[in-house]
Scaffold this motif. Structure first.
Motif, PDB file in Angstrom:
ATOM      1  N   MET A  91      31.216  37.928  39.591  1.00  0.00           N
ATOM      2  CA  MET A  91      31.979  39.076  39.298  1.00  0.00           C
ATOM      3  C   MET A  91      31.843  39.538  37.776  1.00  0.00           C
ATOM      4  N   GLU A  92      31.560  38.459  36.854  1.00  0.00           N
ATOM      5  CA  GLU A  92      31.741  38.981  35.490  1.00  0.00           C
ATOM      6  C   GLU A  92      30.204  39.706  34.905  1.00  0.00           C
ATOM      7  N   PRO A  94      28.694  42.477  37.096  1.00  0.00           N
ATOM      8  CA  PRO A  94      28.486  43.122  38.447  1.00  0.00           C
ATOM      9  C   PRO A  94      26.972  43.783  38.847  1.00  0.00           C
ATOM     10  N   LEU A  95      25.860  43.730  37.896  1.00  0.00           N
ATOM     11  CA  LEU A  95      24.649  44.034  38.070  1.00  0.00           C
ATOM     12  C   LEU A  95      24.205  43.000  39.231  1.00  0.00           C
ATOM     13  N   LEU A  97      25.535  41.380  41.507  1.00  0.00           N
ATOM     14  CA  LEU A  97      26.025  41.102  42.840  1.00  0.00           C
ATOM     15  C   LEU A  97      24.870  41.321  43.662  1.00  0.00           C
ATOM     16  N   PHE A 118      31.402  35.888  46.544  1.00  0.00           N
ATOM     17  CA  PHE A 118      31.067  36.049  45.009  1.00  0.00           C
ATOM     18  C   PHE A 118      32.584  36.341  44.222  1.00  0.00           C
ATOM     19  N   CYS A 119      32.838  35.683  43.528  1.00  0.00           N
ATOM     20  CA  CYS A 119      34.078  35.680  43.046  1.00  0.00           C
ATOM     21  C   CYS A 119      34.150  35.731  41.664  1.00  0.00           C
ATOM     22  N   GLY A 120      35.443  35.547  40.717  1.00  0.00           N
ATOM     23  CA  GLY A 120      35.670  35.267  39.429  1.00  0.00           C
ATOM     24  C   GLY A 120      36.120  33.593  39.359  1.00  0.00           C
TER      25      GLY A 120
ATOM     26  N   TRP B 113      38.118  40.777  36.534  1.00  0.00           N
ATOM     27  CA  TRP B 113      36.934  40.469  37.154  1.00  0.00           C
ATOM     28  C   TRP B 113      37.352  38.833  37.973  1.00  0.00           C
ATOM     29  N   LYS B 114      37.954  37.943  37.262  1.00  0.00           N
ATOM     30  CA  LYS B 114      38.505  36.682  37.759  1.00  0.00           C
ATOM     31  C   LYS B 114      39.135  36.689  38.964  1.00  0.00           C
ATOM     32  N   ILE B 116      38.863  38.977  41.392  1.00  0.00           N
ATOM     33  CA  ILE B 116      38.036  39.972  42.422  1.00  0.00           C
ATOM     34  C   ILE B 116      37.144  38.959  43.345  1.00  0.00           C
ATOM     35  N   ILE B 117      37.377  39.050  44.564  1.00  0.00           N
ATOM     36  CA  ILE B 117      36.564  38.262  45.412  1.00  0.00           C
ATOM     37  C   ILE B 117      35.742  38.905  46.413  1.00  0.00           C
ATOM     38  N   PHE B 118      34.568  39.108  46.390  1.00  0.00           N
ATOM     39  CA  PHE B 118      33.783  39.838  47.707  1.00  0.00           C
ATOM     40  C   PHE B 118      33.312  38.667  48.597  1.00  0.00           C
TER      41      PHE B 118
END
Lengths: 183, 183
Positions: A91-92, A94-95, A97, A118-120, B113-114, B116-118
């Motif tokens: 997540m740090e 974004p490009l 992802l 995908f997380c932080g 961003w830490k 946020i989880i996708f």
């Protein structure tokens, strides 16, 4: 029920170290020998912060990372006995992802999108095992932490260490049996 | 330690229903009245699967979803007392990953961003509360599930329901106090 494993990407299934060394040299001209950065943290190993930020935000950097030796075949085999989740602190950047998702589709097509995270911060991830190269993730994980060796963690010894994917199946077998009552 | 809340995006902080109705009409010519889809599942409500897939994979669809009424100010206020994580099952539509991150940066810039989880499957997310509109997520969550009302869940009653963000602070206060010993 299968035991679950959270597996990190960079430094665990994606061999980021030689890739970063190569891109850093292209960007700065600085040649970094693997043996000289053992035990250093990221900032000490690659001290030109601007160059590193530029690289980590460059299109194609994450898409072209080589796969860690024996990661594909080992993870595939482990899926018969374990529920595998790929958990990346993407997540740090974004490009990265989309590129990381594409990279997984190419090299690990057998892993469902349902099992990718995908997380932080990884502190809310609850799996029986976590394989990661960073203590910032392992120190707070809810399951059994397993530290995959990377240049920046060679001096740390408070987690069970993994030097190569070849060791993983047997180690998990031992730990599962040893901790049977703990799960 | 603050109690943690996993908050879903689509149907919870992102008002996806009118947005989808609008795009579906543009794509198929079909006018969908909100009241006619109450209690239907996604496939019944929007039966042209090809059109739906095209929409969900269209650039800018997820980037332009309106914000759910009072979501921004309520989430911001809740952050004083709770650790907030945005948890979205974005992995099914990889093109949405970057757009969802951008959407969050625009409307919820105060969320790091830490946090946020996708993901795909949310079963490994471990928080004290989960606010979501889908039982497929709520049924297996590790904390207290809270179901945010959406057209597809109005007939389901096995989870505590939330109809509007205005109800959330008081409800969480009550539940936190009631379940004090359970946490």
């Amino acid at each position: 029920m299968k035991k679950s494993i959270a597996i990190d990407m960079d430094g665990v299934i994606a061999d980021i170290e030689p890739h970063l060394i190569e891109w850093y040299q292209k960007e700065t001209g600085i040649i970094t020998a693997k043996e000289t950065i053992r035990g250093l943290n990221e900032h000490e190993a690659f001290s030109n912060k601007g160059a590193i930020l530029k690289i980590l935000n460059s299109p194609s950097f994450f898409r072209t990372v080589p796969v860690m030796d024996k990661a594909v075949e080992t993870v595939k085999a482990l899926m018969e006995e374990y529920e595998i989740f790929i958990v990346s602190a993407a997540m740090e950047f974004p490009l990265s992802l989309f590129e990381k998702k594409e990279w997984l589709s190419e090299h690990f097509p057998f892993i469902s999108w349902k099992n990718i995270i995908f997380c932080g911060d990884k502190s809310i991830i609850d799996t029986d095992f976590m394989i990661d190269d960073y203590c910032k993730n392992l120190d707070f994980c809810k399951g059994k932490p397993l530290m995959f060796t990377a240049y920046h963690n060679v001096h740390l010894n408070h987690h069970q260490r993994i030097d190569h994917w070849n060791e993983v199946p047997e180690l998990l077998k031992q730990l599962s049996s040893k901790h049977e009552t703990a799960f």
